[in-house]
Write a protein that holds these residues in place. Structure first.
Motif, PDB file in Angstrom:
ATOM      1  N   PHE A  51      -5.191 -19.028 -44.608  1.00 30.02           N
ATOM      2  CA  PHE A  51      -3.906 -19.091 -43.887  1.00 30.02           C
ATOM      3  C   PHE A  51      -2.927 -20.136 -44.430  1.00 30.02           C
ATOM      4  CE2 PHE A  51      -7.116 -17.594 -40.826  1.00 30.02           C
ATOM      5  CZ  PHE A  51      -6.590 -16.347 -40.538  1.00 30.02           C
ATOM      6  N   GLY A  52      -3.362 -20.907 -45.422  1.00 27.70           N
ATOM      7  CA  GLY A  52      -2.449 -21.878 -46.029  1.00 27.70           C
ATOM      8  C   GLY A  52      -2.584 -23.282 -45.480  1.00 27.70           C
ATOM      9  N   SER A  53      -2.900 -23.430 -44.182  1.00 29.73           N
ATOM     10  CA  SER A  53      -3.097 -24.748 -43.577  1.00 29.73           C
ATOM     11  C   SER A  53      -3.913 -24.592 -42.302  1.00 29.73           C
ATOM     12  CB  SER A  53      -1.751 -25.411 -43.247  1.00 29.73           C
ATOM     13  OG  SER A  53      -1.150 -24.785 -42.125  1.00 29.73           O
ATOM     14  N   TRP A  54      -4.466 -25.685 -41.863  1.00 30.96           N
ATOM     15  CA  TRP A  54      -5.260 -25.686 -40.618  1.00 30.96           C
ATOM     16  C   TRP A  54      -4.379 -25.362 -39.411  1.00 30.96           C
ATOM     17  CZ3 TRP A  54     -10.050 -25.230 -39.255  1.00 30.96           C
ATOM     18  CH2 TRP A  54     -10.487 -25.660 -37.999  1.00 30.96           C
ATOM     19  N   ASN A  55      -3.202 -25.983 -39.378  1.00 30.07           N
ATOM     20  CA  ASN A  55      -2.293 -25.744 -38.250  1.00 30.07           C
ATOM     21  C   ASN A  55      -1.790 -24.299 -38.218  1.00 30.07           C
ATOM     22  OD1 ASN A  55      -2.402 -28.079 -36.808  1.00 30.07           O
ATOM     23  ND2 ASN A  55      -0.609 -29.022 -37.755  1.00 30.07           N
ATOM     24  N   GLN A  56      -1.613 -23.698 -39.384  1.00 25.29           N
ATOM     25  CA  GLN A  56      -1.181 -22.305 -39.420  1.00 25.29           C
ATOM     26  C   GLN A  56      -2.250 -21.402 -38.809  1.00 25.29           C
ATOM     27  OE1 GLN A  56       1.686 -21.110 -40.039  1.00 25.29           O
ATOM     28  NE2 GLN A  56       1.296 -18.902 -40.215  1.00 25.29           N
ATOM     29  N   ALA A  57      -3.500 -21.697 -39.113  1.00 28.11           N
ATOM     30  CA  ALA A  57      -4.607 -20.927 -38.528  1.00 28.11           C
ATOM     31  C   ALA A  57      -4.618 -21.091 -37.015  1.00 28.11           C
ATOM     32  CB  ALA A  57      -5.936 -21.382 -39.124  1.00 28.11           C
ATOM     33  N   LYS A  58      -4.419 -22.306 -36.544  1.00 28.15           N
ATOM     34  CA  LYS A  58      -4.421 -22.566 -35.103  1.00 28.15           C
ATOM     35  C   LYS A  58      -3.224 -21.885 -34.421  1.00 28.15           C
ATOM     36  CE  LYS A  58      -6.033 -26.405 -33.480  1.00 28.15           C
ATOM     37  NZ  LYS A  58      -6.185 -27.806 -33.094  1.00 28.15           N
ATOM     38  N   GLN A  59      -2.099 -21.896 -35.110  1.00 31.15           N
ATOM     39  CA  GLN A  59      -0.905 -21.272 -34.551  1.00 31.15           C
ATOM     40  C   GLN A  59      -1.106 -19.762 -34.387  1.00 31.15           C
ATOM     41  OE1 GLN A  59       2.630 -22.112 -36.789  1.00 31.15           O
ATOM     42  NE2 GLN A  59       3.987 -21.544 -35.114  1.00 31.15           N
ATOM     43  N   LEU A  60      -1.697 -19.107 -35.384  1.00 30.96           N
ATOM     44  CA  LEU A  60      -1.940 -17.666 -35.313  1.00 30.96           C
ATOM     45  C   LEU A  60      -2.981 -17.323 -34.248  1.00 30.96           C
ATOM     46  CD1 LEU A  60      -1.927 -16.864 -39.119  1.00 30.96           C
ATOM     47  CD2 LEU A  60      -0.228 -16.133 -37.431  1.00 30.96           C
ATOM     48  N   ALA A  61      -3.875 -18.283 -33.972  1.00 31.39           N
ATOM     49  CA  ALA A  61      -4.894 -18.061 -32.936  1.00 31.39           C
ATOM     50  C   ALA A  61      -4.387 -18.479 -31.558  1.00 31.39           C
ATOM     51  CB  ALA A  61      -6.153 -18.850 -33.281  1.00 31.39           C
ATOM     52  N   ASN A  62      -3.111 -18.905 -31.492  1.00 28.89           N
ATOM     53  CA  ASN A  62      -2.503 -19.359 -30.236  1.00 28.89           C
ATOM     54  C   ASN A  62      -3.267 -20.538 -29.629  1.00 28.89           C
ATOM     55  OD1 ASN A  62      -0.377 -17.431 -30.152  1.00 28.89           O
ATOM     56  ND2 ASN A  62      -1.840 -15.887 -29.437  1.00 28.89           N
ATOM     57  N   LEU A  63      -3.678 -21.463 -30.501  1.00 26.11           N
ATOM     58  CA  LEU A  63      -4.378 -22.665 -30.062  1.00 26.11           C
ATOM     59  C   LEU A  63      -3.472 -23.871 -30.292  1.00 26.11           C
ATOM     60  CD1 LEU A  63      -7.908 -21.940 -31.581  1.00 26.11           C
ATOM     61  CD2 LEU A  63      -7.172 -21.634 -29.215  1.00 26.11           C
ATOM     62  N   PRO A  64      -3.640 -24.940 -29.491  1.00 22.85           N
ATOM     63  CA  PRO A  64      -2.793 -26.136 -29.652  1.00 22.85           C
ATOM     64  C   PRO A  64      -2.886 -26.686 -31.065  1.00 22.85           C
ATOM     65  CG  PRO A  64      -4.121 -26.284 -27.653  1.00 22.85           C
ATOM     66  CD  PRO A  64      -4.625 -25.093 -28.413  1.00 22.85           C
ATOM     67  N   LEU A  65      -1.738 -27.053 -31.626  1.00 27.78           N
ATOM     68  CA  LEU A  65      -1.710 -27.568 -32.984  1.00 27.78           C
ATOM     69  C   LEU A  65      -2.292 -28.970 -33.048  1.00 27.78           C
ATOM     70  CD1 LEU A  65       1.802 -26.440 -34.244  1.00 27.78           C
ATOM     71  CD2 LEU A  65      -0.384 -25.273 -34.465  1.00 27.78           C
ATOM     72  N   SER A  66      -2.869 -29.316 -34.213  1.00 26.76           N
ATOM     73  CA  SER A  66      -3.398 -30.657 -34.420  1.00 26.76           C
ATOM     74  C   SER A  66      -2.252 -31.653 -34.364  1.00 26.76           C
ATOM     75  CB  SER A  66      -4.087 -30.748 -35.785  1.00 26.76           C
ATOM     76  OG  SER A  66      -5.172 -29.857 -35.844  1.00 26.76           O
ATOM     77  N   ASN A  67      -2.556 -32.830 -33.853  1.00 25.09           N
ATOM     78  CA  ASN A  67      -1.502 -33.830 -33.734  1.00 25.09           C
ATOM     79  C   ASN A  67      -1.253 -34.534 -35.062  1.00 25.09           C
ATOM     80  OD1 ASN A  67      -3.568 -35.667 -34.054  1.00 25.09           O
ATOM     81  ND2 ASN A  67      -3.814 -36.012 -31.869  1.00 25.09           N
ATOM     82  N   ARG A  68      -0.347 -35.485 -35.036  1.00 31.89           N
ATOM     83  CA  ARG A  68       0.047 -36.180 -36.267  1.00 31.89           C
ATOM     84  C   ARG A  68      -1.114 -36.947 -36.894  1.00 31.89           C
ATOM     85  NH1 ARG A  68       4.454 -37.271 -38.992  1.00 31.89           N
ATOM     86  NH2 ARG A  68       4.667 -39.233 -40.106  1.00 31.89           N
ATOM     87  N   LYS A  69      -2.047 -37.396 -36.026  1.00 29.40           N
ATOM     88  CA  LYS A  69      -3.202 -38.132 -36.549  1.00 29.40           C
ATOM     89  C   LYS A  69      -3.959 -37.293 -37.563  1.00 29.40           C
ATOM     90  CE  LYS A  69      -4.848 -41.623 -33.344  1.00 29.40           C
ATOM     91  NZ  LYS A  69      -5.881 -41.958 -32.348  1.00 29.40           N
ATOM     92  N   GLU A  70      -4.206 -36.029 -37.204  1.00 32.93           N
ATOM     93  CA  GLU A  70      -4.961 -35.153 -38.104  1.00 32.93           C
ATOM     94  C   GLU A  70      -4.230 -35.016 -39.440  1.00 32.93           C
ATOM     95  OE1 GLU A  70      -7.741 -32.174 -39.446  1.00 32.93           O
ATOM     96  OE2 GLU A  70      -7.819 -33.806 -37.999  1.00 32.93           O
ATOM     97  N   TYR A  71      -2.906 -34.885 -39.363  1.00 35.41           N
ATOM     98  CA  TYR A  71      -2.120 -34.782 -40.603  1.00 35.41           C
ATOM     99  C   TYR A  71      -2.273 -36.054 -41.440  1.00 35.41           C
ATOM    100  CZ  TYR A  71       1.906 -35.183 -43.659  1.00 35.41           C
ATOM    101  OH  TYR A  71       2.708 -35.392 -44.748  1.00 35.41           O
ATOM    102  N   THR A  72      -2.195 -37.208 -40.769  1.00 33.70           N
ATOM    103  CA  THR A  72      -2.317 -38.487 -41.476  1.00 33.70           C
ATOM    104  C   THR A  72      -3.677 -38.626 -42.118  1.00 33.70           C
ATOM    105  OG1 THR A  72      -0.798 -39.499 -39.884  1.00 33.70           O
ATOM    106  CG2 THR A  72      -2.129 -40.994 -41.221  1.00 33.70           C
ATOM    107  N   TYR A  73      -4.733 -38.239 -41.393  1.00 32.77           N
ATOM    108  CA  TYR A  73      -6.080 -38.317 -41.941  1.00 32.77           C
ATOM    109  C   TYR A  73      -6.187 -37.533 -43.245  1.00 32.77           C
ATOM    110  CZ  TYR A  73      -7.688 -40.033 -37.352  1.00 32.77           C
ATOM    111  OH  TYR A  73      -7.883 -40.751 -36.205  1.00 32.77           O
ATOM    112  N   ARG A  74      -5.602 -36.337 -43.266  1.00 37.08           N
ATOM    113  CA  ARG A  74      -5.741 -35.446 -44.407  1.00 37.08           C
ATOM    114  C   ARG A  74      -4.725 -35.763 -45.516  1.00 37.08           C
ATOM    115  NH1 ARG A  74      -9.130 -31.290 -43.238  1.00 37.08           N
ATOM    116  NH2 ARG A  74      -8.337 -30.042 -44.962  1.00 37.08           N
ATOM    117  N   LYS A  75      -3.786 -36.632 -45.200  1.00 40.25           N
ATOM    118  CA  LYS A  75      -2.764 -37.008 -46.177  1.00 40.25           C
ATOM    119  C   LYS A  75      -3.382 -37.781 -47.343  1.00 40.25           C
ATOM    120  CE  LYS A  75       1.424 -39.884 -46.382  1.00 40.25           C
ATOM    121  NZ  LYS A  75       2.308 -40.743 -45.568  1.00 40.25           N
TER     122      LYS A  75
END
Length: 240
Positions: A51-75
């Motif tokens: 799906f290109g990103s973790w948040n994109q997968a969550k968005q398509l599954a209608n699940l709450p998106l990961s917060n900024r912390k998750e993005y920072t961790y993976r940065k």
């Protein structure tokens, strides 16, 4: 579904349905991988590939998106973080001090290092510093915040190790024995102390003999009783 997944529509549908079915685990990529690895389920890498990103997968599954912390961790990757440790090693005094410095200077907080499996012990090894020593107040604060796990040393150590909290030895080194630790944190009641004294016939012991016996059987020391009831003789009089 096991193994590698090819990009196609049926695979996308399957993965989305699978994420919805296990939505309580489909929160962050790390938590999902911990769950998925136990059952051979598709990993976060497979979702990101599809799906290109973790948040994109969550968005398509209608699940709450990961917060900024998750993005920072993976940065950051592990190599980036090790380089940061080497470059700013003089600021890794304690987790709290590093987080203050990191916040002021736009650097990753300690939780980001932990996310990438870099423990505080490893950070200190890289910087050449000795193991951090907790103050008495820090030990008490940690214990008060996690008091339900202080039933015994094994319970505390099992809880403390993965969270990188001070182990039972650190507490005993500071407070003398585990009963003293529990007294400070859990506030053993007067009636509990009296019950222990009656059960083990404390009235037949001198202070010195009681301390020897108490140490052997992990019981409250004489000093705890005197601190609570005023004197050894007054305590013994209360037992009869």
């Amino acid at each position: 579904m096991r193994g590698n997944l090819e990009k196609n529509k049926s695979t996308e549908i399957y993965l989305i349905q699978f994420a919805r079915e296990h939505k309580e685990h489909f929160t962050t990529a790390k938590k999902w991988d911990e769950f998925a690895s136990s059952y051979g389920y598709p990993t976060s890498r497979q979702y990101i590939y599809q799906f290109g990103s973790w948040n994109q997968a969550k968005q398509l599954a209608n699940l709450p998106l990961s917060n900024r912390k998750e993005y920072t961790y993976r940065k950051y990757n592990k190599e980036d973080l090790i380089q940061i440790i080497k470059e700013y090693q003089e600021h890794f005094i304690s987790k709290e001090e590093w987080n203050k410095y990191a916040k002021a200077n736009g650097l990753p907080h300690y939780e980001t290092f932990l996310y990438h499996d870099i423990s505080w012990k490893e950070i200190l090894e890289i910087t050449g510093k000795k193991k951090y020593t907790y103050t008495r107040q820090e030990l008490l604060t940690i214990a008060e915040e996690n008091g339900e796990y202080f039933a015994n040393r094994n319970t505390w150590d099992d809880y403390a190790k993965p969270k990188e909290l001070p182990n039972s030895y650190e507490y005993i080194k500071e407070f003398g024995n585990w009963i003293n630790v529990k007294h400070k944190i859990l506030k053993i009641r007067d009636e509990d102390l009296i019950e222990i004294a009656k059960k083990y016939e404390l009235g037949n012991f001198s202070r010195r003999k009681w301390d020897e016996y108490a140490k052997e059987h992990n019981l409250p020391p004489a000093s705890m009783y005197i601190d609570r009831f005023g004197s050894w003789n007054r305590l013994k009089a209360m037992l009869y």
